[in-house]
Design a protein around this motif. Structure first.
Motif, PDB file in Angstrom:
ATOM      1  N   ARG A  54      29.897 -43.617   2.407  1.00 50.20           N
ATOM      2  CA  ARG A  54      31.234 -43.392   1.645  1.00 50.20           C
ATOM      3  C   ARG A  54      31.187 -41.815   1.875  1.00 50.20           C
ATOM      4  O   ARG A  54      32.506 -41.372   2.171  1.00 50.20           O
ATOM      5  CB  ARG A  54      30.679 -43.661   0.362  1.00 50.20           C
ATOM      6  N   SER A  55      30.364 -40.946   2.017  1.00 56.19           N
ATOM      7  CA  SER A  55      30.497 -39.490   2.032  1.00 56.19           C
ATOM      8  C   SER A  55      30.982 -39.264   3.473  1.00 56.19           C
ATOM      9  O   SER A  55      31.861 -38.582   3.378  1.00 56.19           O
ATOM     10  CB  SER A  55      29.175 -38.626   1.624  1.00 56.19           C
TER      11      SER A  55
ATOM     12  N   ASP B 295      33.625 -37.187  -4.759  1.00 61.59           N
ATOM     13  CA  ASP B 295      32.234 -37.562  -4.292  1.00 61.59           C
ATOM     14  C   ASP B 295      31.319 -37.618  -5.338  1.00 61.59           C
ATOM     15  O   ASP B 295      30.779 -36.569  -5.478  1.00 61.59           O
ATOM     16  CB  ASP B 295      31.778 -37.120  -2.868  1.00 61.59           C
ATOM     17  N   GLU B 296      31.040 -38.892  -5.975  1.00 61.12           N
ATOM     18  CA  GLU B 296      29.952 -38.896  -6.921  1.00 61.12           C
ATOM     19  C   GLU B 296      29.872 -37.793  -8.023  1.00 61.12           C
ATOM     20  O   GLU B 296      28.961 -37.024  -8.158  1.00 61.12           O
ATOM     21  CB  GLU B 296      28.395 -39.058  -6.243  1.00 61.12           C
TER      22      GLU B 296
ATOM     23  N   GLU C 214      29.853 -33.632  -2.758  1.00 59.73           N
ATOM     24  CA  GLU C 214      28.832 -34.510  -3.641  1.00 59.73           C
ATOM     25  C   GLU C 214      27.770 -33.368  -4.273  1.00 59.73           C
ATOM     26  O   GLU C 214      26.995 -33.635  -5.103  1.00 59.73           O
ATOM     27  CB  GLU C 214      28.238 -35.478  -3.080  1.00 59.73           C
TER      28      GLU C 214
END
Ligand SMILES: Nc1ncnc2c1ncn2[C@@H]1O[C@H](COP(=O)(O)OP(=O)(O)O)[C@@H](O)[C@H]1O
Ligand SMILES: [Mg+2]
Lengths: 231, 316
Positions: A40-41, A156-157, A82
């Motif tokens: 995902r990142s 991101d997260e 993130e």
């Protein structure tokens, strides 16, 4: 607004993204879910040009694959990494100033908006960003990107490792971002916030999408959740 | 004695600030590239030669402005079309590139201007003694060098700490990727910093040329001292470069001014030496004789006792 088609990316020889396809429409909140390490990142990093992308990335009809990172940012894409990448040697205020791309252009957000939403940041405006708590740093990185007035923000997260009360604040900020007409691509591992605010969700498997649906559809689909999300 | 101290102090500060004009650019460029630019002092030399030639046609003052600009543009071109290309092959390639560039510039300078020292002089209005102290003159040109260096130092400090571009430069140096993703043109910032660093070196050459001589070896003479400064101050630290520049400037002028020998030192400690002993050459060594070695001695001591330099943070 953002149309990614058959995106591939490599770290050295390892083939990380193996044909990622998805899209985000104007004004939409889209979540990208999946277990740790599925890519995902890397997906967001290739969109931002930090990792070299192969494939097609259309942003408002323009091919941005192959552009330099600052050019992509200036197209109107914002990125919140993130790892809470604040500039540690600089104050909170300087961090926010660095988010502004062009001092002459007035955007949706002013520094006072940020301080009104997060009074903690106002109180610590002239404090070294490196000494803030994890939650404060998360807020600061999001606010810093917003100062650049993106039309689509990729986060991101943002809730990883944060206390429940701060996770709630992150959720409020995401709602406020959406209210001001900014599209959101949210990368998450936990379902709670994503299910609450998203219009659509994608689930990512190893290097490609394995599911697309609405929050209600995903809630009903126990098989996908078991196979690709829960640990 | 007091006039000796006074003049050594003044001369030390003049030298130190001149060294800082080179060291500041070199240390900033090191922070960006991660390698030392061995050609940095060559840009200093080019500044002197450019200014010499320009001064033949339009006088010293236009040379003072045009030569650093020219050197800055040349530096920016070297970054844009040389280093940025070589960068993809890694640090070793970059290092070798700057080495080669230093030789190239020295050869080109000899080819165009010849081997002998050029008659590049301070302008006539600065050829007088500013004041006399205990019978010793202080030339106006030295005061001029001091003024220019201090002005540059203040401007540099204000730009780096007070302006938005200074903020972007600092961010680009420490977090290039994140800075780029916020929409700042990091490669352009790097080219600019490289160009301005070279222009500062050029300016140092313009004002040092008349005082220290304009000859093909001037880059080598100063270059190694500047490396010592940057390492002693701590690679990448501007504060460190400033302190080390002054330290080395003062060290050199004081060592030359204070004519003590080893035997004098031993005499203070109540040790007398035999003038016929086998070590008599060692006892006769005087401070002015060892002055050129002192910076390197300091370098070795720093590397032993504080490998990161006085203000360095980076683990290398
Ligand atoms: N800098 C890197 N170098 C090599 N491999 C990496 C790097 N970053 C991530 N990876 C690998 O790429 C895969 C995807 O990582 P990532 O995109 O960070 O996953 P996610 O964000 O979904 O947890 C993982 O297997 C990870 O080990
Ligand atoms: Mg990740």
């Amino acid at each position: 607004m953002l149309e990614v088609k058959d995106l591939h990316a490599y770290y050295g020889k390892s083939h990380i993204l193996q044909g990622v396809t998805f899209n985000v429409k104007e004004g939409e909140i889209v979540s990208l879910l999946g277990r740790n390490g599925v890519g995902r990142s890397t997906t967001i990093k290739s969109i931002m040009g930090e990792v070299a992308p192969q494939g097609s990335i259309l942003y408002r009809g323009r091919q941005i694959a192959g552009l330099k990172a600052h050019e992509i940012a200036r197209c109107g894409l914002g990125y919140v990494p993130e790892n809470r990448d604040v500039f540690p040697g600089m104050t909170v205020r300087q961090n926010l100033l660095l988010g502004i791309k062009d001092m002459k252009v007035e955007g949706r957000w002013k520094m006072d908006d940020m301080f009104d939403m997060f009074p903690n940041l106002r109180n610590r405006a002239d404090v070294d960003a490196g000494v803030l708590s994890g939650g404060e740093q998360q807020m600061l990185t999001m606010c810093r990107t917003l100062m650049g007035d993106p039309d689509l923000i990729m986060i991101d997260e943002p809730t990883e490792g944060l206390a429940p009360k701060i996770v709630e604040q992150v959720g409020d900020l995401l709602s406020e971002i959406a209210r001001r007409g900014v599209s959101i691509l949210l990368v998450e591992q936990k379902l709670a916030i994503a299910l609450k605010i998203s219009h659509r969700l994608y689930v990512m498997g190893h290097g490609h999408m394995v599911y697309e649906g609405t929050p209600d559809e995903l809630k009903a689909n126990e098989q996908i959740r078991k196979e690709w999300l829960e640990v | 004695m007091s006039e000796l101290l006074f003049f050594s102090l003044l001369n030390g500060i003049v030298t130190g600030l001149l060294l800082f004009m080179l060291a500041s650019g070199l240390t900033l460029i090191f922070s960006m590239m991660g390698v030392l630019n061995f050609a940095h002092a060559s840009f200093y030399m080019l500044g002197a030669y450019f200014a010499y030639t320009i001064s033949l046609y339009v006088g010293f003052w236009l040379g003072l402005i045009l030569a650093p600009l020219l050197v800055g543009v040349l530096g920016a071109l070297v970054e844009r079309y040389g280093l940025r290309y070589v960068h993809r092959w890694g640090h070793v390639a970059e290092l070798i590139f700057t080495f080669g560039l230093a030789f190239l510039i020295e050869e080109v300078v000899q080819f165009i201007w010849g081997k002998e020292t050029k008659a590049y002089h301070e302008p006539e209005i600065l050829q007088f003694s500013l004041f006399t102290f205990f019978g010793q003159d202080f030339p106006a040109y030295k005061a001029f060098m001091l003024l220019v260096s201090i002005a540059i130092f203040i401007v540099l400090l204000l730009i780096l700490t007070r302006s938005r571009i200074g903020l972007i430069i600092q961010a680009a140096i420490t977090h290039p990727n994140m800075t780029a993703m916020l929409g700042h043109n990091v490669p352009l910032v790097f080219m600019g910093v490289f160009g301005v660093g070279c222009a500062l070196a050029g300016l140092a050459g313009v004002i040092a040329g008349p005082a220290l001589g304009t000859f093909p070896g001037m880059a080598v003479v100063l270059g190694s001292i500047v490396f010592v400064i940057v390492v002693v101050g701590g690679l990448g630290s501007l504060t460190g470069a400033f302190v080390a520049s002054l330290l080395i400037g003062l060290l050199q002028t004081f060592a030359i001014a204070l004519d003590y020998s080893v035997s004098d030192l031993l005499a203070v400690l109540n040790i007398s030496v035999d003038a016929e002993s086998a070590l008599r050459d060692l006892w006769a060594l005087s401070l002015p004789q060892v002055a050129p070695i002192l910076p390197y001695l300091l370098l070795v001591l720093i590397l032993i006792f504080r490998p990161t330099g006085l203000f360095g943070k980076r683990e290398t």
